[in-house]
Design an enzyme around this catalytic site. Structure first.
Site, short mmCIF file in Angstrom:
data_model
loop_
_atom_site.label_atom_id
_atom_site.label_comp_id
_atom_site.label_asym_id
_atom_site.label_seq_id
_atom_site.Cartn_x
_atom_site.Cartn_y
_atom_site.Cartn_z
CD GLU A 50 -3.85 -5.25 -5.83
OE1 GLU A 50 -2.68 -5.16 -6.23
OE2 GLU A 50 -4.16 -5.70 -4.71
CG HIS A 51 -1.92 -9.08 -8.63
ND1 HIS A 51 -0.62 -9.55 -8.70
CD2 HIS A 51 -2.08 -8.64 -7.37
CE1 HIS A 51 -0.03 -9.42 -7.52
NE2 HIS A 51 -0.91 -8.87 -6.68
CD GLU A 127 1.53 -10.92 -3.35
OE1 GLU A 127 1.20 -9.97 -2.62
OE2 GLU A 127 1.08 -11.08 -4.50
#
Length: 431
Positions: A50-51, A127
């Site tokens: 997704e990133h 993160e």
């Protein structure tokens, strides 16, 4: 609802929800694939992909992707969940073709450059570190892992530092080719959108997608286990989660479980808020929730409190759960229905919320569900049905317990299980 749906020749579905009187469009691509679809050696790859989708394609650099959408005042983002991944944009109606082009570009033409991959792996490590430093976030990861021990459905979406650093561009491409096929994708737009125009644009830009993979791995059925996780840490407050096996989306009791969660801990008038916070002052935060998955679910209660109130906190919560098995008033059901209806209608004033709602309905049920149908499902919920459900939820399965912080005095897991299995009064046992 002004919802139209078209299935393209390659299996991709296009859905629009036209909203008169506004000038913007929320548009996105929802994929029926999330962290649960990862193999044993792929923990975190769905989130990393997704990133990486925004980090450059054959015709756009990462910077150009950002500049093109922001040059027209739009915005883009993405998110990964347990069972789905979403890529979405918000633009003015004249800029829908640009949004479609960029979404198609990042999902069909991404390069997965090694230098960009190394940078993004480092971002995700930060993160993961930030999540570990946030007790009221990380406790949910431990909660899910405990509820579904040793299964992908219970693993943290972010992955681990070791797995994230292990991924190569080839692994990202392989995951993309396996799970991002036309039969798993739904393009949804809500707002000032013309259905036929959007179908034409999507058909043109997404035509290269394979209809379906040659061999899609079967999804391993979820098996709820329950259990106990405790992490003693020097913190100001303790984070405590108590959970039980919930209901999947398609189960008869799914909506009843949502109503029960509202009654117990869905607002300031809820039972837990009134008893635990307002009357006793045992915590500063408490609420109940119900997560549904395609084949399982979790019903949970989260509370945050100081160490001095911890010994009595869990017994009081357990007593409120026991009370719910014997008496629920019709007025509580009506209040919960009103809350759900208001939240539903208020959210539908936002194109982004409407697009997300329609996408979830299409992924789960294969069709959009009208507000009237949703409310009809709530009309058949009676006090007797809820007390019966509460008994089955709270007393028929092993509980899940997850806690972080100063835990001295926290009720023992065996005592929690014993209290639930016998239906005894927990506060009396706690003294």
């Amino acid at each position: 609802m002004n919802v139209e749906s078209t299935r393209l020749a390659n299996g991709l579905t296009v859905v629009t929800d036209t909203m008169p009187g506004i000038e913007s469009v929320a548009i996105g691509v929802w994929v029926r694939s999330g962290s649960r679809n990862e193999g044993e050696a792929e923990h975190g790859v769905a989130h990393l992909l997704e990133h990486m989708a925004f980090k450059g394609t054959r015709k756009r650099t990462a910077r150009r992707i950002a500049e093109e959408i922001e040059n027209v005042g739009g915005e883009m983002n993405a998110s990964t969940s347990t069972e789905t991944t979403a890529y979405y944009a918000r633009v003015l109606k004249d800029d829908v073709p640009l949004a479609v082009d960029i979404l198609a570009d990042i999902l069909t033409e991404s390069l997965f450059d090694e230098e960009e991959l190394a940078r993004e792996q480092n971002v995700i490590l930060q993160e993961i570190g930030a999540a570990s430093d946030t007790p009221d976030d990380i406790v949910y990861d431990h909660f899910a892992e405990t509820a579904f021990r040793g299964q992908t459905i219970g693993r943290p979406i972010l992955g681990t530092p070791e797995t994230v650093l292990s991924f190569t561009p080839a692994q990202l491409r392989r995951y993309l080719e396996t799970h991002y096929t036309a039969d798993r994708l739904i393009v949804v737009a809500a707002g000032a959108v013309d259905h036929d125009d959007l179908v034409e644009q999507v058909e043109q830009r997404f035509r290269s997608l394979a209809p379906m993979p040659a061999n899609t791995p079967d999804l391993t059925p979820a098996v709820y286990t329950g259990g106990d996780f405790r992490h003693e840490r020097e913190l100001m407050d303790a984070q405590v989660l108590i959970g039980f096996e919930g209901r999947p989306y398609h189960a008869r009791d799914f909506y009843a479980s949502q109503v029960l969660a509202n009654i117990l801990g869905g607002g300031m008038s809820s039972r837990l808020f009134q008893e635990v916070r307002e009357l006793r002052g045992l915590c500063y935060s408490i609420y109940a929730f119900h997560w549904g998955f395609s084949d399982s679910g979790i019903f949970g209660i989260h509370a945050a409190t100081g160490s001095k109130d911890l010994p009595i906190l869990v017994p009081v919560i357990l007593d409120e759960l026991r009370k719910a098995t014997g008496d629920i008033d019709q007025s509580e059901i009506e209040r919960s229905r009103a809350q759900i209806r208001a939240a539903l209608l208020m959210s539908q004033e936002s194109p982004a919320a409407r697009a997300g709602q329609v996408a979830r309905q299409m992924l789960l049920y294969g069709r959009p569900i009208s507000n009237d149908e949703l409310m009809d499902r709530l009309e058949n919920i009676t006090p007797g049905r809820l007390t019966d459900l509460a008994g089955r939820l709270f007393f028929d399965t092993t509980p899940t317990f997850a806690s972080i912080g100063p835990l001295e005095g926290l009720m023992d897991f065996d005592a929690v299980s014993g209290t639930l299995s016998t239906g005894t009064t927990a506060t009396a046992a706690a003294g």
